[in-house]
Scaffold this motif. Structure first.
Motif, PDB file in Angstrom:
ATOM      1  N   VAL A  15       0.867  -1.172   0.000  1.00  0.00           N
ATOM      2  CA  VAL A  15       0.000   0.000   0.000  1.00  0.00           C
ATOM      3  C   VAL A  15       0.906   1.225   0.000  1.00  0.00           C
ATOM      4  N   GLU A  40      -1.978  -5.120   0.131  1.00  0.00           N
ATOM      5  CA  GLU A  40      -3.267  -5.621  -0.344  1.00  0.00           C
ATOM      6  C   GLU A  40      -3.026  -6.952  -1.036  1.00  0.00           C
ATOM      7  N   GLY A  62      -8.082  -8.889  -2.285  1.00  0.00           N
ATOM      8  CA  GLY A  62      -8.670  -7.620  -1.861  1.00  0.00           C
ATOM      9  C   GLY A  62      -8.502  -7.320  -0.386  1.00  0.00           C
ATOM     10  N   ASP A  63      -8.140  -8.332   0.421  1.00  0.00           N
ATOM     11  CA  ASP A  63      -7.923  -8.099   1.857  1.00  0.00           C
ATOM     12  C   ASP A  63      -6.723  -7.176   2.066  1.00  0.00           C
ATOM     13  N   LYS A  64      -6.814  -6.316   3.065  1.00  0.00           N
ATOM     14  CA  LYS A  64      -5.692  -5.488   3.504  1.00  0.00           C
ATOM     15  C   LYS A  64      -5.048  -6.218   4.672  1.00  0.00           C
TER      16      LYS A  64
END
Length: 95
Positions: A15, A40, A62-64
């Motif tokens: 990120v 991410e 898509g998970d952070k």
């Protein structure tokens, strides 16, 4: 080209670092900080049996996430930098 991780591997993209200000008012740009540990998830391996243990993948595209600081292997594909890590190198998911 696409990256398809194997076994318990996860492909993440860092990120972007934001500017921040210290308590004394000094502005730190993204390049002045340590490497980001926030990323991410871009791709997730299928899991399965790794070293005799059943691995269930707990992250999804898509998970952070927060990574261990020195985890993984950095790769560059089509001008974008990615990191391939084991699921065990992911410390937490962010909501």
């Amino acid at each position: 080209m696409t990256i398809k991780p194997l076994a318990d591997r996860v492909v993440v993209k860092a990120v972007e670092a934001e500017e921040s200000t210290t308590k004394s008012g000094i502005v730190l740009t993204g390049s002045a900080k340590e490497k980001p540990q926030y990323a991410e998830v871009v791709a997730v391996g299928p899991g399965g049996v790794v070293d005799g243990k059943e691995i269930v993948m707990e992250v999804a595209v898509g998970d952070k996430v927060i990574l261990s600081q020195y985890a993984g292997t950095e790769v560059k594909l089509d001008g974008t930098e990615y990191k391939i890590v084991k699921q065990s190198d992911i410390l937490a998911k962010l909501d």
